[in-house]
Design a protein around this motif. Structure first.
Motif, PDB file in Angstrom:
ATOM      1  N   ILE A 160       0.854  -1.185   0.000  1.00  0.00           N
ATOM      2  CA  ILE A 160       0.000   0.000   0.000  1.00  0.00           C
ATOM      3  C   ILE A 160       0.892   1.237   0.000  1.00  0.00           C
ATOM      4  CG2 ILE A 160      -1.799   1.278   1.229  1.00  0.00           C
ATOM      5  CD1 ILE A 160      -2.562  -1.410   2.557  1.00  0.00           C
ATOM      6  N   ASN A 161       0.767   2.051  -1.033  1.00  0.00           N
ATOM      7  CA  ASN A 161       1.512   3.296  -1.138  1.00  0.00           C
ATOM      8  C   ASN A 161       0.622   4.422  -0.631  1.00  0.00           C
ATOM      9  OD1 ASN A 161       2.847   5.642  -1.929  1.00  0.00           O
ATOM     10  ND2 ASN A 161       3.646   4.707  -3.799  1.00  0.00           N
ATOM     11  N   LEU A 162       0.979   4.996   0.508  1.00  0.00           N
ATOM     12  CA  LEU A 162       0.125   6.023   1.123  1.00  0.00           C
ATOM     13  C   LEU A 162      -0.057   7.235   0.220  1.00  0.00           C
ATOM     14  CD1 LEU A 162       1.312   5.998   4.859  1.00  0.00           C
ATOM     15  CD2 LEU A 162      -0.574   4.754   3.800  1.00  0.00           C
ATOM     16  N   SER A 163       0.915   7.516  -0.629  1.00  0.00           N
ATOM     17  CA  SER A 163       0.797   8.687  -1.504  1.00  0.00           C
ATOM     18  C   SER A 163      -0.211   8.471  -2.621  1.00  0.00           C
ATOM     19  CB  SER A 163       2.167   9.033  -2.097  1.00  0.00           C
ATOM     20  OG  SER A 163       2.619   8.006  -2.959  1.00  0.00           O
ATOM     21  N   LEU A 164      -0.647   7.227  -2.835  1.00  0.00           N
ATOM     22  CA  LEU A 164      -1.599   6.929  -3.901  1.00  0.00           C
ATOM     23  C   LEU A 164      -3.018   6.685  -3.378  1.00  0.00           C
ATOM     24  CD1 LEU A 164       0.545   4.533  -6.142  1.00  0.00           C
ATOM     25  CD2 LEU A 164       0.202   7.013  -6.363  1.00  0.00           C
ATOM     26  N   LEU A 165      -3.250   6.925  -2.108  1.00  0.00           N
ATOM     27  CA  LEU A 165      -4.606   6.781  -1.567  1.00  0.00           C
ATOM     28  C   LEU A 165      -5.526   7.822  -2.205  1.00  0.00           C
ATOM     29  CD1 LEU A 165      -3.869   6.245   2.244  1.00  0.00           C
ATOM     30  CD2 LEU A 165      -4.522   4.519   0.573  1.00  0.00           C
ATOM     31  N   PRO A 166      -6.836   7.531  -2.336  1.00  0.00           N
ATOM     32  CA  PRO A 166      -7.759   8.449  -3.009  1.00  0.00           C
ATOM     33  C   PRO A 166      -8.165   9.645  -2.149  1.00  0.00           C
ATOM     34  CG  PRO A 166      -8.929   6.525  -2.249  1.00  0.00           C
ATOM     35  CD  PRO A 166      -7.479   6.256  -1.979  1.00  0.00           C
ATOM     36  N   PHE A 167      -7.352   9.994  -1.188  1.00  0.00           N
ATOM     37  CA  PHE A 167      -7.571  11.185  -0.369  1.00  0.00           C
ATOM     38  C   PHE A 167      -6.211  11.671   0.106  1.00  0.00           C
ATOM     39  CE2 PHE A 167      -8.503   7.276   1.974  1.00  0.00           C
ATOM     40  CZ  PHE A 167      -7.515   7.287   2.942  1.00  0.00           C
ATOM     41  N   ASN A 168      -6.140  12.934   0.450  1.00  0.00           N
ATOM     42  CA  ASN A 168      -4.874  13.524   0.860  1.00  0.00           C
ATOM     43  C   ASN A 168      -4.637  13.334   2.348  1.00  0.00           C
ATOM     44  OD1 ASN A 168      -4.284  14.536  -1.731  1.00  0.00           O
ATOM     45  ND2 ASN A 168      -5.584  16.331  -1.366  1.00  0.00           N
ATOM     46  N   LEU A 169      -3.388  13.101   2.694  1.00  0.00           N
ATOM     47  CA  LEU A 169      -2.980  13.009   4.089  1.00  0.00           C
ATOM     48  C   LEU A 169      -2.090  14.196   4.432  1.00  0.00           C
ATOM     49  CD1 LEU A 169      -2.003   9.216   4.309  1.00  0.00           C
ATOM     50  CD2 LEU A 169      -4.127  10.273   5.105  1.00  0.00           C
ATOM     51  N   LYS A 170      -2.259  14.731   5.633  1.00  0.00           N
ATOM     52  CA  LYS A 170      -1.395  15.814   6.084  1.00  0.00           C
ATOM     53  C   LYS A 170       0.011  15.302   6.400  1.00  0.00           C
ATOM     54  CE  LYS A 170      -5.195  18.481   8.122  1.00  0.00           C
ATOM     55  NZ  LYS A 170      -5.757  19.038   9.384  1.00  0.00           N
ATOM     56  N   SER A 171       0.103  14.025   6.758  1.00  0.00           N
ATOM     57  CA  SER A 171       1.395  13.449   7.105  1.00  0.00           C
ATOM     58  C   SER A 171       1.435  11.993   6.674  1.00  0.00           C
ATOM     59  CB  SER A 171       1.623  13.538   8.622  1.00  0.00           C
ATOM     60  OG  SER A 171       2.773  12.806   9.001  1.00  0.00           O
ATOM     61  N   TYR A 172       2.611  11.544   6.232  1.00  0.00           N
ATOM     62  CA  TYR A 172       2.819  10.136   5.925  1.00  0.00           C
ATOM     63  C   TYR A 172       3.518   9.419   7.079  1.00  0.00           C
ATOM     64  CZ  TYR A 172       1.597  11.266   1.099  1.00  0.00           C
ATOM     65  OH  TYR A 172       0.940  11.669  -0.026  1.00  0.00           O
ATOM     66  N   ILE A 173       3.728  10.130   8.169  1.00  0.00           N
ATOM     67  CA  ILE A 173       4.369   9.519   9.334  1.00  0.00           C
ATOM     68  C   ILE A 173       3.285   8.916  10.214  1.00  0.00           C
ATOM     69  CG2 ILE A 173       5.891   9.878  11.303  1.00  0.00           C
ATOM     70  CD1 ILE A 173       7.024  12.297   9.900  1.00  0.00           C
ATOM     71  N   LEU A 174       3.193   7.594  10.228  1.00  0.00           N
ATOM     72  CA  LEU A 174       2.155   6.928  11.007  1.00  0.00           C
ATOM     73  C   LEU A 174       2.486   6.968  12.492  1.00  0.00           C
ATOM     74  CD1 LEU A 174       1.319   3.772   8.856  1.00  0.00           C
ATOM     75  CD2 LEU A 174      -0.101   5.795   9.201  1.00  0.00           C
ATOM     76  N   ASN A 175       1.461   7.258  13.276  1.00  0.00           N
ATOM     77  CA  ASN A 175       1.602   7.273  14.719  1.00  0.00           C
ATOM     78  C   ASN A 175       1.231   5.927  15.315  1.00  0.00           C
ATOM     79  OD1 ASN A 175       2.007   8.426  17.295  1.00  0.00           O
ATOM     80  ND2 ASN A 175      -0.189   8.747  17.509  1.00  0.00           N
ATOM     81  N   SER A 176       0.222   5.262  14.720  1.00  0.00           N
ATOM     82  CA  SER A 176      -0.207   3.971  15.245  1.00  0.00           C
ATOM     83  C   SER A 176      -1.014   3.219  14.199  1.00  0.00           C
ATOM     84  CB  SER A 176      -1.048   4.152  16.513  1.00  0.00           C
ATOM     85  OG  SER A 176      -2.259   4.840  16.212  1.00  0.00           O
ATOM     86  N   MET A 177      -1.078   1.899  14.386  1.00  0.00           N
ATOM     87  CA  MET A 177      -1.962   1.037  13.606  1.00  0.00           C
ATOM     88  C   MET A 177      -2.653   0.107  14.586  1.00  0.00           C
ATOM     89  SD  MET A 177      -0.005  -0.177  10.119  1.00  0.00           S
ATOM     90  CE  MET A 177       1.154  -1.242  10.945  1.00  0.00           C
ATOM     91  N   TYR A 178      -3.931  -0.188  14.309  1.00  0.00           N
ATOM     92  CA  TYR A 178      -4.676  -1.100  15.173  1.00  0.00           C
ATOM     93  C   TYR A 178      -5.635  -1.901  14.316  1.00  0.00           C
ATOM     94  CZ  TYR A 178      -7.856  -2.850  18.751  1.00  0.00           C
ATOM     95  OH  TYR A 178      -8.613  -3.678  19.537  1.00  0.00           O
ATOM     96  N   SER A 179      -5.733  -3.197  14.570  1.00  0.00           N
ATOM     97  CA  SER A 179      -6.618  -4.050  13.782  1.00  0.00           C
ATOM     98  C   SER A 179      -7.808  -4.508  14.610  1.00  0.00           C
ATOM     99  CB  SER A 179      -5.859  -5.266  13.256  1.00  0.00           C
ATOM    100  OG  SER A 179      -5.363  -6.049  14.329  1.00  0.00           O
ATOM    101  N   ALA A 180      -8.975  -4.569  13.976  1.00  0.00           N
ATOM    102  CA  ALA A 180     -10.198  -5.060  14.611  1.00  0.00           C
ATOM    103  C   ALA A 180     -11.225  -5.338  13.525  1.00  0.00           C
ATOM    104  CB  ALA A 180     -10.750  -4.046  15.611  1.00  0.00           C
TER     105      ALA A 180
END
Length: 208
Positions: A160-180
């Motif tokens: 998954i390339n974050l720069s190619l997501l169909p919406f803009n992100l203010k930052s590409y630096i992830l703070n956390s990930m959580y699965s559920a």
């Protein structure tokens, strides 16, 4: 119990001290493993059995792993997840830990036994999480990638390339990930929050 807790007390207040639990994969029976703590060079695995706490320690210095731990996750192979149950047949230990490091390397541990390097992503490991189909590994913002690895820990089945997501992100630096619930939730240092959902066929949908 005092001895075990000393390893926690000495690190309270440090930004490089992390606490984690087994990832949310249903188990056949309650696990004896309660939680783990990690620092840049050590992981303590805490167990509760027969009304007593005990712990095991991984010390990366003993294996000449010189890069600091930046992320750590744990899961068990004796799970109701059919993929994990099948993989358990080839292993002596049921507890698997992954340590991600500042230099981009990810190491596999079965309890405290080092099983070698899983892969070298060549950029800092920002975060990791486990979900029904595998492991999600986020690397440093220079690449802005999230790798999805199958539960055998041998194959990247999606990138998954974050720069190619169909919406803009203010930052590409992830703070956390959580699965559920077969979804992975992400947050960035600039306050972006988004989710990625997976179908049983590992198809992907995205929501901001």
């Amino acid at each position: 119990l005092t001895v075990e807790l000393n390893s926690i007390y000495s690190f309270l207040g440090r930004t490089d001290f992390k606490v984690g639990t087994l990832m949310d994969i249903p188990l056949d029976q309650p696990s004896k493993y309660s939680f783990f703590t990690s620092t840049p060079t050590k992981v303590y695995i805490y167990s509760y059995e027969n009304q007593q706490f005990s712990f095991q320690k991984i010390d990366t210095d003993e294996y000449e792993i010189n890069s600091p731990i930046t992320s750590c996750i744990a899961f068990e192979y004796n799970s109701t997840n059919h993929q994990l149950k099948a993989l358990a047949k080839d292993r002596d230990k049921t507890l698997c830990l992954l340590t991600g490091h500042d230099n981009g390397r990810v190491y596999i541990w079965e309890e405290t036994q080092n099983k070698g390097e899983m892969q070298n992503y060549k950029s800092k490991i920002l975060a990791m999480t486990c979900f029904e189909h595998g492991i999600a590994i986020a690397v440093a913002p220079e690449q802005s990638f999230i790798y999805l690895v199958d539960l055998s820990l041998k194959h990247n089945f999606m990138l998954i390339n974050l720069s190619l997501l169909p919406f803009n992100l203010k930052s590409y630096i992830l703070n956390s990930m959580y699965s559920a619930d077969n979804k992975i939730y992400f947050s960035t240092l600039q306050g972006d929050v988004f989710e990625i959902s997976f179908s049983k066929k590992k198809e992907m949908t995205k929501n901001a």
